[in-house]
Design an enzyme around this catalytic site. Structure first.
Site, PDB file in Angstrom:
ATOM      1  N   GLU A  28       4.340  82.802  42.090  1.00 35.31           N
ATOM      2  CA  GLU A  28       5.640  82.277  42.537  1.00 35.31           C
ATOM      3  C   GLU A  28       5.380  80.994  43.333  1.00 35.31           C
ATOM      4  O   GLU A  28       5.548  80.947  44.543  1.00 35.31           O
ATOM      5  CB  GLU A  28       6.442  83.300  43.340  1.00 35.31           C
ATOM      6  N   GLU A  77       5.901  71.844  44.774  1.00 34.02           N
ATOM      7  CA  GLU A  77       4.962  72.543  45.659  1.00 34.02           C
ATOM      8  C   GLU A  77       3.634  72.786  44.952  1.00 34.02           C
ATOM      9  O   GLU A  77       2.902  73.724  45.274  1.00 34.02           O
ATOM     10  CB  GLU A  77       5.594  73.841  46.168  1.00 34.02           C
TER      11      GLU A  77
END
Length: 790
Positions: A534, A543
């Site tokens: 995730e 990210e």
């Protein structure tokens, strides 16, 4: 991993927004007395507007103007000057003297906070007569200075009466800028119509009209109304005032609502009040006031703002005469102490005056609003248009409370569990090979599906993998990888107390992991069958999910290995968001790179400026895509040649100076065209992502997806709150005319040590069948100074 996950609340908040309703009387010339004010409150209002000055002051100003003209004529006649000589611009103009107690009945009081000061509607800041515009500016400054002294929290100033004169609107804007400096504490609220609907303006004539100096054109009722002209004037005013945080809008709601595009345009502006005049209401069958369904929907929509606007009902009563009568009656009929004691003994309730019928209807409308949804809890509402810096997940170790917020979104983890469950089911159905987990000869008992959760955090995905394995009857060997040493301790405790030691917990950066293995006389490496992560951010890749997966995907078995998520796409759309622009502008002095920062924000008070359903140019457009696993990766080759993970340091070969090029395959570029039918302004780009967690390999099964795209989230992952959009701001708002094409260019850049974004916007319009002309452009923005570190 997202930086925006929140735990929705299920109680302890009101089910619907509250209405705060005030009263405005356009014919009122004096501040209400205590008794009159009390009667207004008893009729159901929370606050009232009050004129700052009265008719005595108005007469003084008119006399000043007339006497100045007469003095000038006498002065010219005495000297026998010509017309050109008498027009000398150096001649002194009239100066409005200071206020006296006869000029105003407004004064500091215990309830001054419930009075909204209203500037004189007869001043004409837009006048082409320099004397009248100067007098009007002086009057405005005197009034706002006095209201500020009295403790007014807000001062409403009637907006320009016309939009056609750029000179007049510019004069008005300049005067408001000065008024903001005069009123050091109070907010200035510009009273503007949603559009120039006939009859929506102030009823009182301007100083120019009353003195015979008006250049106002007679409005032709048959003339086509420019719906966006009033917004244009407002945009000029707030731009001149540098998007002041003390400048707001009181929006006049018309009887006939305009198209949705204009309603959304005003929705993103700093609304303080919605004003509804008597003629905005209709009579229902019972003869009571009511609003159309479209008006109700508009109010319901606007009331969802974090700082929801208050409402002002204009000219709906009670009238000044009735207030005087009520006050006189109260004085005559006020009971004696003996009468009051008798009433108490008989347990009688005093008769309360009836609510104003318009207030009664608005209270009914308040109760009929749709209740707050799952996404409108107090916590989530508080995040509206609140800027957050994106996480640096590779360089920062998160705290337990941050992980806890991430875990508060059941929708995301339900979708992940569904994806894992389908992947395991398909693996069994298609009879794919599994990996040995012991040194013994392969048997069904020691052949297990090897699953790795990389970046396990506090273990929510580990739990979902175990549930999926139980649901499908799949024997698995589960690895949980986490680089955060603090979260590692938590995982070990979870494994002992919750997971029954079914999990192999490893403290490592996933990019440095040696892979699953069997320990015997020698370590025998195996492969991961299903890799679960995730790592997604608001823009999908922001990210560093691609870089993280590059470092671990070499452990995925080929060709059957599965990555969850399987792919993700980044999407963009240009938006107008004045509130965010003002917020970022206020940060620049302390944070010089504020306008080069991609902010995570729950976008709410904003307007998507691009048109919908334009063939080939949708409102939300895909910027780029990442797919995993990548069967052939340059990063894999580099890792192998460097013998276990050390990267090359040889200069040259990469797209960036000084880079090796090992991460160039994760660089991206897009050039998108958005069509804007109406004129407007953009303050930046809204970024979203979609992800296919798992695409079933058996026909007739739908892929398992998550999305934060506004037009897809309800279909793919309704009520998911783990991610807010990302916002790429522009240092200077970009204004564009109608029928404009906005060209958006964006780059995902890398130099092997960090990743950043660069973006710019250009505006073009067609000057002919084959000629496009650039009418504006932003500068090139870059987040390199705050790049995400690899």
């Amino acid at each position: 991993m997202s930086s925006e996950g929140l735990n929705p609340e299920s109680d302890d908040f009101e089910s619907r927004p509250s209405f705060y309703i005030g009263q405005h009387d356009s014919g009122r010339t004096e501040t209400l007395t205590d008794g009159q004010y009390s009667q207004v409150l008893k009729s159901g209002f929370y606050f009232v507007t009050t004129p700052i000055t009265n008719r005595h002051f108005y007469s003084r100003v008119c006399d000043l103007y007339k006497s100045h003209l007469q003095e000038r004529e006498d002065w010219v006649a005495e000297r026998g000057l010509t017309a050109s000589q008498s027009a000398n611009p150096s001649l002194p103009g009239p100066v409005v003297p200071t206020l006296t107690n006869k000029d105003t009945s407004y004064a500091p009081s215990s309830y001054v906070g419930n009075l909204v000061a209203y500037s004189s509607p007869w001043i004409d800041l837009c006048s082409s007569d320099p004397l009248i515009s100067s007098i009007s500016r002086q009057v405005l400054n005197l009034e706002v200075a006095y209201a500020n002294f009295c403790g007014a929290r807000g001062i409403i100033v009637p907006g320009p009466r016309q939009d056609e004169s750029c000179r007049g609107v510019a004069q008005y804007a300049r005067a408001i800028q000065e008024a903001l400096k005069v009123a050091t504490r109070a907010n200035i609220i510009i009273h503007m119509p949603m559009y120039r609907e006939p009859g929506l303006e102030e009823k009182e004539e301007t100083l120019s009209s009353l003195l015979g100096k008006s250049n106002d054109k007679v409005t032709d009722s048959a003339k086509e109304i420019d719906l966006f002209s009033a917004w244009d004037s407002w945009h000029t005013i707030r731009s001149v005032c540098d998007y002041s945080s003390r400048l707001f809008i009181a929006l006049r709601i018309p009887r006939r609502l305009p198209e949705k595009d204009l309603q959304e345009r005003w929705f993103c502006e700093p609304l303080h009040y919605l004003t509804l005049a008597r003629n905005t209401f209709q009579e229902n069958r019972g003869g009571h006031p009511s609003l159309s369904r479209n008006h109700q929907d508009l109010i319901n929509h606007y009331m969802r703002l974090k700082n929801s606007p208050w409402m002002i009902l204009s000219d709906v009563g009670p009238e000044v005469e009735s207030l005087n009568e009520s006050t006189d009656k109260m004085a005559v009929d006020f009971p004696t102490l003996a009468d009051a004691n008798q009433i108490l003994k008989e347990n009688q309730r005093p008769r309360l005056p009836p609510l104003n019928p318009f207030v009664s209807y608005m209270r009914h409308l308040e109760r009929q609003q749709p209740p707050f949804s799952v996404l409108e809890t107090p916590t989530l509402t508080s995040f509206q248009d609140w800027l957050q810096s994106p996480l640096q997940p590779l360089s920062d170790n998160l705290e337990s409370a941050t992980y806890e917020m991430f875990e508060g979104d059941p929708v995301k983890y339900d979708q992940y569990q569904l994806a894992i469950t389908q992947a395991m089911a398909d693996w069994k159905t298609l009879n794919k090979p599994t990996s040995p987990v012991t040194l013994e000869a392969p048997t069904p008992e020691n052949q297990k599906l090897i699953v790795a959760v990389a970046g396990a955090g506090r273990g929510p995905l580990v739990t979902r993998v175990l549930r999926a394995a139980e649901a499908t009857g799949t024997a698995i060997q589960l690895w949980a990888l986490e680089k955060n040493q603090n979260a590692y301790v938590y995982l070990l405790r979870q494994n002992e107390q919750v997971w029954g030691n079914q999990v192999i917990v490893v403290k490592t950066d996933m990019r440095s992991w040696e892979g699953p293995h069997i320990i015997g006389r020698e370590v025998i490496k195996t492969k991961v069958d299903i890799l679960v992560t995730e790592l997604l951010g608001s823009f999908g890749d922001n990210e560093l999910s691609p870089e993280c997966l590059d470092g671990i995907q070499r452990h995925i078995s080929k060709p059957h290995g599965i990555s969850i998520p399987q792919s993700y796409t980044a999407h963009l759309s240009p938006i107008a968001t004045p509130r965010l622009f003002a917020d970022i502008s206020s940060r620049v002095q302390a944070d010089p790179v504020a306008f080069d920062t991609p902010w995570v924000v729950r976008l709410f008070a904003m307007d998507f400026v691009a048109a919908q359903k334009v063939p080939g140019h949708p409102r939300f457009q895909q910027a780029w895509e990442f797919v995993h696993p990548v069967l052939v990766s340059r990063e894999d080759d580099f890792m192998e040649e460097a013998s276990g993970g050390a990267k090359f340091t040889t200069v040259g070969g990469g797209s960036m100076s000084g880079s090796t090029g090992s991460n160039d395959h994760n660089a991206r570029h897009c050039h998108l065209t958005f069509v804007c039918r109406t004129r407007g302004v953009i303050h930046g780009l809204a970024g979203f992502f979609e992800s296919v967690l798992y695409a079933p390999q058996i026909a007739e099964k739908e892929p398992v997806e998550i999305s934060i795209l506004p037009d897809q989230i309800d279909r793919k992952s309704k009520d998911m709150i783990s991610w807010f959009p990302i916002f790429f701001p522009l240092k200077t708002p970009l204004y564009f005319p109608q029928d404009t094409e906005l060209e958006v260019s964006m780059w995902r850049q890398t130099d092997d040590t960090k990743v950043w974004y660069e973006w710019m916007v250009e505006a073009f319009m067609w000057a002919g069948p084959k000629t496009r002309v650039k009418v504006g452009a932003s500068e090139l923005h870059s987040s390199r100074k705050i790049a995400c570190l690899m």
